[in-house]
Design an enzyme around this catalytic site. Structure first.
Site, PDB file in Angstrom:
ATOM      1  N   ARG A 221     -59.259  57.365 -40.683  1.00 48.88           N
ATOM      2  CA  ARG A 221     -58.118  57.036 -41.532  1.00 48.88           C
ATOM      3  C   ARG A 221     -56.986  58.028 -41.251  1.00 48.88           C
ATOM      4  O   ARG A 221     -57.235  59.213 -40.992  1.00 48.88           O
ATOM      5  CB  ARG A 221     -58.488  57.114 -43.018  1.00 48.88           C
ATOM      6  CG  ARG A 221     -59.398  55.989 -43.497  1.00 48.88           C
ATOM      7  CD  ARG A 221     -58.676  54.640 -43.544  1.00 48.88           C
ATOM      8  NE  ARG A 221     -59.503  53.570 -44.095  1.00 48.88           N
ATOM      9  CZ  ARG A 221     -60.210  52.697 -43.370  1.00 48.88           C
ATOM     10  NH1 ARG A 221     -60.200  52.760 -42.047  1.00 48.88           N
ATOM     11  NH2 ARG A 221     -60.887  51.742 -43.972  1.00 48.88           N
ATOM     12  N   HIS A 269     -54.718  50.365 -35.223  1.00 49.26           N
ATOM     13  CA  HIS A 269     -55.903  50.233 -36.093  1.00 49.26           C
ATOM     14  C   HIS A 269     -56.779  49.060 -35.624  1.00 49.26           C
ATOM     15  O   HIS A 269     -56.980  48.075 -36.353  1.00 49.26           O
ATOM     16  CB  HIS A 269     -55.485  50.043 -37.558  1.00 49.26           C
ATOM     17  CG  HIS A 269     -56.593  50.350 -38.525  1.00 49.26           C
ATOM     18  ND1 HIS A 269     -56.387  50.927 -39.749  1.00 49.26           N
ATOM     19  CD2 HIS A 269     -57.932  50.143 -38.433  1.00 49.26           C
ATOM     20  CE1 HIS A 269     -57.548  51.055 -40.376  1.00 49.26           C
ATOM     21  NE2 HIS A 269     -58.505  50.587 -39.592  1.00 49.26           N
TER      22      HIS A 269
HETATM   23  P1  NAP Z   1     -70.757  55.842 -43.000  1.00 46.65           P
HETATM   24  O1  NAP Z   1     -71.890  55.092 -42.441  1.00 46.65           O
HETATM   25  O2  NAP Z   1     -70.585  55.895 -44.489  1.00 46.65           O
HETATM   26  O3  NAP Z   1     -70.844  57.337 -42.431  1.00 46.65           O
HETATM   27  C1  NAP Z   1     -70.049  58.364 -42.915  1.00 46.65           C
HETATM   28  C2  NAP Z   1     -70.482  59.680 -42.295  1.00 46.65           C
HETATM   29  O4  NAP Z   1     -69.578  60.701 -42.730  1.00 46.65           O
HETATM   30  C3  NAP Z   1     -71.876  60.120 -42.734  1.00 46.65           C
HETATM   31  O5  NAP Z   1     -72.567  60.733 -41.664  1.00 46.65           O
HETATM   32  C4  NAP Z   1     -71.579  61.148 -43.832  1.00 46.65           C
HETATM   33  O6  NAP Z   1     -72.568  62.146 -43.993  1.00 46.65           O
HETATM   34  C5  NAP Z   1     -70.317  61.775 -43.294  1.00 46.65           C
HETATM   35  N1  NAP Z   1     -69.556  62.419 -44.376  1.00 46.65           N
HETATM   36  C6  NAP Z   1     -69.012  61.852 -45.476  1.00 46.65           C
HETATM   37  N2  NAP Z   1     -68.415  62.784 -46.249  1.00 46.65           N
HETATM   38  C7  NAP Z   1     -68.606  63.972 -45.616  1.00 46.65           C
HETATM   39  C8  NAP Z   1     -68.253  65.307 -45.923  1.00 46.65           C
HETATM   40  N3  NAP Z   1     -67.584  65.624 -47.038  1.00 46.65           N
HETATM   41  N4  NAP Z   1     -68.635  66.273 -45.059  1.00 46.65           N
HETATM   42  C9  NAP Z   1     -69.328  65.984 -43.944  1.00 46.65           C
HETATM   43  N5  NAP Z   1     -69.695  64.721 -43.579  1.00 46.65           N
HETATM   44  C10 NAP Z   1     -69.335  63.730 -44.422  1.00 46.65           C
HETATM   45  O7  NAP Z   1     -69.374  55.286 -42.440  1.00 46.65           O
HETATM   46  P2  NAP Z   1     -69.124  54.461 -41.090  1.00 46.65           P
HETATM   47  O8  NAP Z   1     -69.550  53.051 -41.235  1.00 46.65           O
HETATM   48  O9  NAP Z   1     -69.690  55.239 -39.965  1.00 46.65           O
HETATM   49  O10 NAP Z   1     -67.531  54.456 -41.045  1.00 46.65           O
HETATM   50  C11 NAP Z   1     -66.779  55.640 -41.043  1.00 46.65           C
HETATM   51  C12 NAP Z   1     -65.296  55.340 -41.283  1.00 46.65           C
HETATM   52  O11 NAP Z   1     -64.735  54.727 -40.124  1.00 46.65           O
HETATM   53  C13 NAP Z   1     -65.004  54.330 -42.382  1.00 46.65           C
HETATM   54  O12 NAP Z   1     -65.064  54.923 -43.665  1.00 46.65           O
HETATM   55  C14 NAP Z   1     -63.599  53.871 -42.031  1.00 46.65           C
HETATM   56  O13 NAP Z   1     -62.639  54.681 -42.659  1.00 46.65           O
HETATM   57  C15 NAP Z   1     -63.513  54.099 -40.516  1.00 46.65           C
HETATM   58  N6  NAP Z   1     -63.399  52.823 -39.760  1.00 46.65           N
HETATM   59  C16 NAP Z   1     -62.346  52.680 -38.907  1.00 46.65           C
HETATM   60  C17 NAP Z   1     -62.238  51.525 -38.151  1.00 46.65           C
HETATM   61  C18 NAP Z   1     -61.130  51.349 -37.154  1.00 46.65           C
HETATM   62  O14 NAP Z   1     -60.963  50.250 -36.623  1.00 46.65           O
HETATM   63  N7  NAP Z   1     -60.362  52.365 -36.853  1.00 46.65           N
HETATM   64  C19 NAP Z   1     -63.180  50.508 -38.293  1.00 46.65           C
HETATM   65  C20 NAP Z   1     -64.233  50.687 -39.174  1.00 46.65           C
HETATM   66  C21 NAP Z   1     -64.327  51.858 -39.911  1.00 46.65           C
HETATM   67  P3  NAP Z   1     -74.064  61.771 -44.500  1.00 46.65           P
HETATM   68  O15 NAP Z   1     -74.693  61.040 -43.330  1.00 46.65           O
HETATM   69  O16 NAP Z   1     -74.697  63.085 -44.746  1.00 46.65           O
HETATM   70  O17 NAP Z   1     -73.891  60.897 -45.696  1.00 46.65           O
HETATM   71  C1  GLV Z   2     -61.554  49.357 -40.890  1.00 52.27           C
HETATM   72  O1  GLV Z   2     -60.823  50.289 -40.788  1.00 52.27           O
HETATM   73  C2  GLV Z   2     -62.705  49.351 -41.747  1.00 52.27           C
HETATM   74  O2  GLV Z   2     -62.819  50.241 -42.598  1.00 52.27           O
HETATM   75  O3  GLV Z   2     -63.526  48.442 -41.596  1.00 52.27           O
END
Ligand code: NAP
Ligand code: GLV
Length: 306
Positions: A221, A269
């Site tokens: 983000r 994005h």
């Molecule tokens: P996820 O499965 O919820 O994983 C989040 C990771 O971040 C986990 O490993 C978590 O730790 C860690 N985390 C959260 N808070 C933290 C903190 N305070 N300190 C250290 N580590 C922390 O999320 P995801 O599915 O991988 O997605 C991640 C993000 O990608 C989304 O929230 C979204 O904003 C972004 N995204 C972007 C796109 C794009 O097209 N650019 C697309 C999809 C998503 P734990 O494992 O210990 O819980």
């Molecule tokens: C895209 O940024 C998502 O959070 O799926």
């Protein structure tokens, strides 16, 4: 079962048709102010009025992985928020991250520039073992990106909230693990959710702790990054480049310096897009599991913010 669909910036008709085909037992409708009350909703950036009116909802299915926008709304206690779990996003994110890392590692920008000057110019191979990639976030997307980077034999580090063990990844966690993680990182990839704890985490202090000549890839983000701090570190030469898929204001305003900075690559994005068919199949599966009283994956903890 009544389902309502309320997704801004999304063409509704193909989703409604897909949801009706996947869930023939449900009544699926497009939300408009004053619509009848539904049991579950499929949402992306719904207005507060939707939440305030739809007082019977049990579940909000977010058609994205990040729920930061949704959690900014006033949600009644007990309303369950469910994120997309991969649904075809993880492989896209792994592609994007590997592409950006390899582009820097193999110096494709320099070869592009040489071609523009019709110059046949080799560059000295870099040592892969010096090109460590540090992933902030080892969740659904971060762990898939780590696996893909390992296939190219890059040293991979990771940072998460709680302790983790991933094959071939040097895992750090919590505030105490952050400085060591940053000090060992040559390419920083941000895949954290946006929460109160992670907002502005990419700033002068943290980015200044990366190895000299580091790259930053922000695919999470825009509000994770302090734009002026990144620009200062690029201009001072501490950072070699940045690949930014997200920005604080989207679309990135035309006057923003990122657009024309020679060492910044901007994409709109698009690193991991929501895939409609995969998402509908996942939501339908979760709805059926809920009907059977079974637990489902991807339920958001509002306290943690992800
Ligand atoms: P996820 O499965 O919820 O994983 C989040 C990771 O971040 C986990 O490993 C978590 O730790 C860690 N985390 C959260 N808070 C933290 C903190 N305070 N300190 C250290 N580590 C922390 O999320 P995801 O599915 O991988 O997605 C991640 C993000 O990608 C989304 O929230 C979204 O904003 C972004 N995204 C972007 C796109 C794009 O097209 N650019 C697309 C999809 C998503 P734990 O494992 O210990 O819980
Ligand atoms: C895209 O940024 C998502 O959070 O799926």
């Amino acid at each position: 079962m009544q389902l309502t669909f309320c997704c801004t910036h999304t063409a509704a008709e193909p989703w409604l048709a897909g949801l009706r085909a996947a869930l023939p037992e449900a009544e699926v409708s497009l939300w408009a102010p004053g619509a009848p009350l539904a049991d579950h909703a499929i949402v992306w950036a719904p207005p507060q009025a939707f939440i305030d009116e739809q007082t019977r909802l049990q579940t909000l299915f977010n058609i994205g992985a990040g729920v930061d926008g949704l959690l900014k709304l006033r949600l009644p206690p007990g309303l369950q928020v469910v994120r997309l779990d991969d649904a075809g996003m993880a492989v896209q994110m792994a592609e994007y991250v590997c592409h950006a890392v390899i582009r820097h590692f193999r110096e494709f920008e320099q070869y592009d520039a040489a071609q523009r000057e019709a110059r046949w110019a080799f560059r000295k191979p870099r040592r892969r073992e010096d090109f460590s990639v540090g992933l902030l976030g080892l969740g659904v997307l971060g762990s898939r990106a780590a696996q893909a980077l390992r296939a190219f034999e890059f040293p991979v580090l990771g940072w998460s909230r709680g302790p983790k063990a991933l094959d071939g990844v040097r895992c750090h966690h919590g505030p105490d693990g952050l400085h060591d993680f940053l000090a060992g990182t040559q390419v920083l990839v941000n895949l954290l959710p946006l929460t109160l704890e992670t907002e502005n985490l990419l700033n002068r202090d943290t980015l200044g702790r990366l190895r000299p000549g580091a790259h930053v890839i922000n695919v999470a983000r825009g509000a994770h990054l302090v734009d002026d701090d990144l620009l200062a570190l690029l201009d001072r030469g501490h950072l070699a480049g940045a690949t930014l898929d997200v920005s604080r204001t989207e679309p990135l305003p035309p006057e923003h310096p990122f657009w024309h900075h020679p060492r910044v690559t901007v994409t709109p994005h698009t690193a991991a897009r929501t895939l409609r068919d995969e998402s509908i199949a996942q939501i339908a599966g979760k709805l059926r599991a809920l009907q059977r009283g079974e637990p489902i994956a991807g339920v958001v903890d509002p306290q943690r913010g992800y």
